[in-house]
Design a protein around this motif. Structure first.
Motif, mmCIF file in Angstrom:
data_model
loop_
_atom_site.group_PDB
_atom_site.id
_atom_site.type_symbol
_atom_site.label_atom_id
_atom_site.label_comp_id
_atom_site.label_asym_id
_atom_site.label_seq_id
_atom_site.Cartn_x
_atom_site.Cartn_y
_atom_site.Cartn_z
ATOM 1 N N MET A 529 35.657 -25.635 4.771
ATOM 2 C CA MET A 529 36.231 -26.849 4.176
ATOM 3 C C MET A 529 36.828 -27.736 5.269
ATOM 4 O O MET A 529 36.668 -28.962 5.255
ATOM 5 C CB MET A 529 37.308 -26.484 3.145
ATOM 6 C CG MET A 529 36.833 -25.632 1.964
ATOM 7 S SD MET A 529 35.461 -26.349 1.053
ATOM 8 C CE MET A 529 34.105 -25.333 1.635
ATOM 9 N N TYR A 530 37.512 -27.121 6.226
ATOM 10 C CA TYR A 530 38.062 -27.899 7.337
ATOM 11 C C TYR A 530 36.956 -28.435 8.235
ATOM 12 O O TYR A 530 37.088 -29.515 8.832
ATOM 13 C CB TYR A 530 39.043 -27.055 8.151
ATOM 14 C CG TYR A 530 40.440 -27.046 7.579
ATOM 15 C CD1 TYR A 530 41.232 -28.186 7.628
ATOM 16 C CD2 TYR A 530 40.961 -25.907 6.981
ATOM 17 C CE1 TYR A 530 42.515 -28.197 7.097
ATOM 18 C CE2 TYR A 530 42.244 -25.896 6.441
ATOM 19 C CZ TYR A 530 43.022 -27.045 6.506
ATOM 20 O OH TYR A 530 44.284 -27.054 5.969
ATOM 21 N N ALA A 531 35.859 -27.681 8.338
ATOM 22 C CA ALA A 531 34.732 -28.173 9.139
ATOM 23 C C ALA A 531 34.170 -29.456 8.533
ATOM 24 O O ALA A 531 33.854 -30.415 9.252
ATOM 25 C CB ALA A 531 33.645 -27.102 9.223
ATOM 26 N N ILE A 532 34.043 -29.495 7.213
ATOM 27 C CA ILE A 532 33.589 -30.721 6.549
ATOM 28 C C ILE A 532 34.595 -31.842 6.781
ATOM 29 O O ILE A 532 34.240 -32.982 7.102
ATOM 30 C CB ILE A 532 33.394 -30.487 5.040
ATOM 31 C CG1 ILE A 532 32.310 -29.432 4.793
ATOM 32 C CG2 ILE A 532 33.032 -31.787 4.327
ATOM 33 C CD1 ILE A 532 32.192 -29.008 3.340
ATOM 34 N N ALA A 533 35.889 -31.507 6.612
ATOM 35 C CA ALA A 533 36.939 -32.517 6.756
ATOM 36 C C ALA A 533 36.930 -33.146 8.140
ATOM 37 O O ALA A 533 37.038 -34.373 8.277
ATOM 38 C CB ALA A 533 38.300 -31.881 6.471
ATOM 39 N N LEU A 549 34.054 -31.643 -3.569
ATOM 40 C CA LEU A 549 34.369 -31.611 -5.002
ATOM 41 C C LEU A 549 33.726 -30.393 -5.663
ATOM 42 O O LEU A 549 34.315 -29.782 -6.567
ATOM 43 C CB LEU A 549 33.886 -32.896 -5.673
ATOM 44 C CG LEU A 549 34.666 -34.169 -5.320
ATOM 45 C CD1 LEU A 549 33.991 -35.396 -5.923
ATOM 46 C CD2 LEU A 549 36.109 -34.079 -5.821
ATOM 47 N N HIS A 550 32.532 -30.037 -5.222
ATOM 48 C CA HIS A 550 31.863 -28.856 -5.767
ATOM 49 C C HIS A 550 32.684 -27.597 -5.513
ATOM 50 O O HIS A 550 32.924 -26.795 -6.438
ATOM 51 C CB HIS A 550 30.470 -28.721 -5.144
ATOM 52 C CG HIS A 550 29.805 -27.404 -5.431
ATOM 53 N ND1 HIS A 550 29.294 -27.082 -6.667
ATOM 54 C CD2 HIS A 550 29.583 -26.323 -4.620
ATOM 55 C CE1 HIS A 550 28.782 -25.857 -6.623
ATOM 56 N NE2 HIS A 550 28.946 -25.386 -5.390
ATOM 57 N N PHE A 551 33.141 -27.404 -4.277
ATOM 58 C CA PHE A 551 33.925 -26.212 -3.960
ATOM 59 C C PHE A 551 35.306 -26.261 -4.599
ATOM 60 O O PHE A 551 35.890 -25.218 -4.906
ATOM 61 C CB PHE A 551 34.046 -26.051 -2.443
ATOM 62 C CG PHE A 551 32.824 -25.478 -1.801
ATOM 63 C CD1 PHE A 551 32.582 -24.117 -1.825
ATOM 64 C CD2 PHE A 551 31.893 -26.305 -1.186
ATOM 65 C CE1 PHE A 551 31.448 -23.581 -1.242
ATOM 66 C CE2 PHE A 551 30.757 -25.786 -0.596
ATOM 67 C CZ PHE A 551 30.525 -24.415 -0.628
ATOM 68 N N ASN A 558 41.516 -19.191 -4.410
ATOM 69 C CA ASN A 558 42.532 -20.246 -4.504
ATOM 70 C C ASN A 558 42.646 -21.023 -3.201
ATOM 71 O O ASN A 558 42.777 -22.250 -3.194
ATOM 72 C CB ASN A 558 43.896 -19.630 -4.840
ATOM 73 C CG ASN A 558 43.974 -19.104 -6.254
ATOM 74 O OD1 ASN A 558 43.243 -19.571 -7.134
ATOM 75 N ND2 ASN A 558 44.841 -18.132 -6.486
ATOM 76 N N ASP A 559 42.599 -20.309 -2.068
ATOM 77 C CA ASP A 559 42.735 -20.959 -0.763
ATOM 78 C C ASP A 559 41.603 -21.948 -0.504
ATOM 79 O O ASP A 559 41.816 -23.044 0.015
ATOM 80 C CB ASP A 559 42.755 -19.909 0.356
ATOM 81 C CG ASP A 559 44.039 -19.084 0.358
ATOM 82 O OD1 ASP A 559 45.001 -19.506 -0.297
ATOM 83 O OD2 ASP A 559 44.056 -18.029 1.014
ATOM 84 N N VAL A 560 40.384 -21.556 -0.882
ATOM 85 C CA VAL A 560 39.235 -22.426 -0.644
ATOM 86 C C VAL A 560 39.305 -23.657 -1.534
ATOM 87 O O VAL A 560 39.061 -24.786 -1.078
ATOM 88 C CB VAL A 560 37.916 -21.655 -0.871
ATOM 89 C CG1 VAL A 560 36.722 -22.597 -0.727
ATOM 90 C CG2 VAL A 560 37.797 -20.498 0.113
ATOM 91 N N ARG A 561 39.646 -23.462 -2.802
ATOM 92 C CA ARG A 561 39.735 -24.619 -3.720
ATOM 93 C C ARG A 561 40.822 -25.583 -3.262
ATOM 94 O O ARG A 561 40.619 -26.799 -3.248
ATOM 95 C CB ARG A 561 40.015 -24.148 -5.144
ATOM 96 C CG ARG A 561 38.870 -23.396 -5.792
ATOM 97 C CD ARG A 561 39.059 -23.319 -7.307
ATOM 98 N NE ARG A 561 40.339 -22.733 -7.672
ATOM 99 C CZ ARG A 561 40.595 -21.430 -7.780
ATOM 100 N NH1 ARG A 561 39.632 -20.556 -7.538
ATOM 101 N NH2 ARG A 561 41.787 -20.985 -8.131
#
Length: 854
Positions: A529-533, A549-551, A558-561
């Protein structure tokens, strides 16, 4: 013809002529059918095979007319592919200058097909090329330059882009539009760079090149050599105006906070082409920049911190730690550590890691003040926790210092203490940010491989800091090791470190992102998620937003969402107004982790903007039923309200009162997490002595890499509270600082065309809250003296006086601005800053702090 059309009720007779052998009759039929096709296309559609046979007959001289008729029929039938295909066969009969719906629709279809083929580097039909070129030529001929620029960029016709820009009379407006379009709508990174190179080429063709704008483009292109050549040319010309322009370019480079790029320019300037005194001038410019950007003017409100301390339960360790964090953020860069010296008993109770966390904030307070004697005093303390925190302090205080990097690296190699290594890792990661130093990386890697949880996690993050934006093969090594170990802290650190390596790489990072987001390990998906960010930071890329938004709604962790929603704030910060709209539904999710993420995403994206939609979204979350959601919402609200006065938005006053209720009045119903959030928010909303804001983009629209990375690390305070200190990397001084040729502050006045109360400092906290309000009428403007506090929302009201002695080299309402003297024969007068605001090398209070923590 129009009169005849009204008498015709059927096209049957005309269609019958198509079966005649006489070519003249066929021509007559095609001409009339082409004129009446909008009325009789249903009848004509039954004769499409006959018309097609005429088009396919190479001996028929009017094949192009038949193709035009077929194109129109298929257009009305809704078969746009066939319509576009036959339009190509119509040749010059398909007139792009016509404004009919048919022509516009077929043109749009042709352009889409052309763009697709150009993107794939496929062979393009010459007839399609002719249609697109004809439309571009018509736009340029008609003076529709912006339309031509947009189509040329989309069609990847950079030759037509150059032609459109050079033909325009209003060159400056057109070229700025071209730059904005390339940043906002051109998503493939490589193609965006091609567009910027064309823009640089256009600038260079001008009789008097705009070197400031050229350098802004070269900053986006990461072309340090190009900027160096321009700086050398300006410095060696011997002209004062050229030197002033070079100084302004240097300030803009530093404002972007790309350490690796900054160091490249400095190293390349140290060449024999420069005279020694000229090279020294450039180095002094950078020294002055770092000194001024430290935020030396401080009017922070210590009473807020004191009242917090008196209101918090002494047994609540979390709240007392939050007070220390809040004080550090509130006084970041001000050198004002009065609260620490006045509360030595509070600090003396801290031992072990709490001592490290509490005293690490001292580096934040002293950030930007590089006294070597101060360093030697701080580094002399014997306690491992104190020595570890001083090493972390050095990283926070002194970015871009080679001697600090060397010292930290040697300390890391020569110490055996885990705590000292921990502080050295974080400090060295900051000191070597983006330098891609392989020796530092290998030493960090060895520490992470030691399989010690806390130290390994810090080393893993520092590996990413050193290699930020490099996208090297070392990222794969980190991922491979993450699959071999069991410590969650180290895996999470490695995942985040990998994310840092793909900073700004956009499409280049897709394969790595796909690998991380599909991994079964939740920590690696978290890093994904941070890589995308970070890969798509500030691009508003639709693919990245859809994936996040999918993830955010589908992942089981919980951490990933939570992180997926936070990541939206990084992707969208260049278009902050979109963030509240995109996360509005997520802010109402049943999942508290998603709601927390939505709050922090808005805080990151809309920081310092005072955006009404952002405040409206966060308000209900500050009263959420879940304590950690309230904590995140309070912190995010403080970020949004940075440098926003109560006069401009009454909700600012209500929010400050809410913070006071949660802390000072000791609301027994507030859980610890929520109260910690209120305490930290109180520090953020008055950060840097109320003289800084959070900015992720510079005034040249470049990403402030250090700021983005700082907030990315800060957002992980969920796992380790000292990461709160990384927020300071995103701070930007809210001031207009005008400098002359000698890097001094001349007396210079300018106008703020707004009522003073609209942008004044918040009223200081006082014991007596019933102070009388002034009844005098308020002026509609204010004369400001250089240097002056100018907040972001005030910039549009700033005007420069026409009869002023000084004029800015570039039009800018805040930041470091070089001033050109129009009356050089007159004696200059200079502004005098309060000398007491500078830190003394022999400060007994600071020595007592060092002795206390030993």
């Amino acid at each position: 013809m129009a009169a005849a059309a009204t008498l015709v009720s059927s096209a049957g007779g005309i269609l019958a002529m198509l079966n005649e052998n006489d070519p003249a009759l066929k021509l007559h039929a095609l001409s009339n059918l082409n004129a009446f096709v909008d009325r009789f296309w249903p009848e004509i559609s039954y004769s499409v095979p006959i018309i097609q046979s005429l088009y396919e007959d190479e001996k028929f001289e009017q094949r192009q007319l038949a193709a035009l008729l077929l194109s129109k029929v298929f257009y009305y039938l809704g078969k746009l592919n066939d319509s576009s295909s036959y339009a190509l066969g119509a040749g010059p009969l398909f007139d792009v200058s016509q404004g009919s719906d048919f022509v516009r629709t077929v043109l749009a279809k042709a352009i889409d097909e052309y763009v697709s083929l150009r993107t794939k580097a496929a062979v393009i039909d010459s007839r399609l090329e002719a249609i697109v070129e004809g439309m571009l030529d018509k736009c340029i001929a008609d003076g529709k330059y912006k339309q031509a620029i947009g189509v040329a960029i989309e069609c990847r016709r950079l030759d037509k882009l150059e032609e459109a820009v050079l033909c325009c009379a209003n060159f400056e407006s057109t070229i700025n539009y071209c730059i904005d379009v390339s940043h906002s709508f051109v998503n493939p990174r490589e193609y965006r760079h091609e567009v910027l190179r064309v823009i640089v080429k256009i600038y260079q063709q001008l009789p008097s090149p705009d070197y400031l704008s050229i350098c802004h483009c070269l900053m986006f292109l990461d072309d340090s050599e190009g900027i160096t050549k321009i700086l050398e040319k300006l410095l060696q010309s011997g002209d004062v105006d050229d030197a002033l322009l070079a100084f302004q370019i240097a300030f803009d480079i530093v404002e972007n906070e790309n350490q690796a790029f900054h160091l490249k320019v400095l190293n390349q300037l140290s060449t024999p082409k420069l005279q020694p005194e000229q090279s020294g001038n450039i180095r002094r410019v950078y020294a002055k920049i770092r000194q001024i950007l430290s935020g030396e003017i401080s009017i922070s409100d210590l009473l807020i911190i004191k009242k917090m301390q008196q209101s918090v339960d002494m047994r609540c360790h979390g709240c007392h730690s939050a007070i220390i964090y809040s004080n550090a953020i509130m006084h970041a860069g001000t050198t004002d550590y009065t609260f620490l010296t006045d509360n030595l008993d509070l600090l003396s109770r801290a031992c072990g890691w709490p001592q490290f966390n509490a005293m690490a904030g001292l580096g934040l307070i002293l950030r930007g003040h590089q006294q070597k004697k101060l360093d030697s005093v701080k580094l002399s303390v014997p306690s491992p926790f104190s020595r570890g925190r001083t090493l972390f302090d050095l990283g926070l205080m002194q970015l871009n210092r080679e001697y600090i990097k060397t010292f930290l690296h040697e300390t890391l190699r020569n110490t055996a203490s885990e705590v000292i290594k921990y502080g050295a890792c974080l400090g060295l990661g900051l000191a070597a940010l983006g330098t891609a130093d392989n020796d530092v990386f290998e030493d960090m890697k060895n520490l992470s491989y030691a399989d010690v949880a806390v130290l390994g996690g810090a080393a893993a993050i520092s590996m990413g800091l050193v290699m930020v934006g490099t996208a090297t093969e070392k990222a794969k090594e980190m991922l491979a090791y993450a699959h071999e170990i069991q410590h969650e802290d180290i895996i999470r650190g490695l995942a985040f470190g990998v994310a840092l390596t793909v900073y700004g790489r956009e499409e280049e990072a897709d394969s790595l992102i796909e690998q991380m987001t599909r991994d079964q390990d939740l920590c690696l998906r978290y890093g994904g998620m941070y890589a995308i960010a970070l890969a798509y930071r500030g691009t508003s890329n639709s693919r990245a937003i859809r994936k996040l938004l999918h993830f955010a709604v589908s992942d089981v962790s919980n951490d990933v969402r939570r992180t997926a929603v936070i990541a939206l704030g990084f992707v969208l910060y260049s278009d902050a107004q979109q963030t509240p709209r995109i996360v509005s539904l997520l802010s109402k999710s049943y999942d508290p982790h998603v709601r927390y993420g939505a709050a922090l995403a808005v805080g990151i994206s809309c920081a310092g903007s005072g955006l009404s939609e952002a405040i409206s979204l966060l308000e209900p979350l500050t009263s959420d039923a879940v304590d950690f959601v309230r904590q995140g919402a309070l912190i995010a609200m403080a970020m949004v309200m940075l440098q926003i006065s109560e006069a401009s938005d009454s909700r600012v006053g209500a929010f400050r009162q809410k913070l006071e209720k949660n802390i000072i009045r000791d609301d027994k119903h507030e859980e610890t997490l929520s109260k910690m959030g209120a305490i930290i928010a109180s520090g953020i909303i008055d950060a840097g002595g109320r003289n800084v804001t959070i900015k992720l983009m510079s005034k040249t629209k470049c990403d402030r890499m250090t700021a983005v990375i700082g907030l990315a690390v800060f957002s992980q305070y969920w796992f380790w509270h000292p990461f709160l200190y990384f927020m300071s990397l995103a701070f930007s001084t809210t001031a207009f600082i005008g400098l002359n040729y000698n890097m001094k502050l001349p007396k210079f006045e300018f106008l703020s065309h707004a009522t003073p109360s609209l942008f004044e400092y918040p009223k200081p906290t006082s014991v007596d809250s019933s102070a009388e309000k002034k009844s005098e009428p308020e002026p509609s403007f204010e004369i400001l003296d250089n240097p002056a506090r100018v907040v972001p929302t005030q910039e549009k009201y700033i005007k420069f006086l026409e009869d002023s002695r000084y004029v800015p080299v570039k039009s800018a309402a805040s930041g470091i601005v070089i001033l050109k003297d129009l009356r050089k024969e007159e004696t200059e007068e200079f502004s005098v800053l309060n000398a007491s605001m500078h830190l003394s090398d022999d400060d007994p209070a600071l020595t007592r702090l060092s002795e206390l923590t030993s």
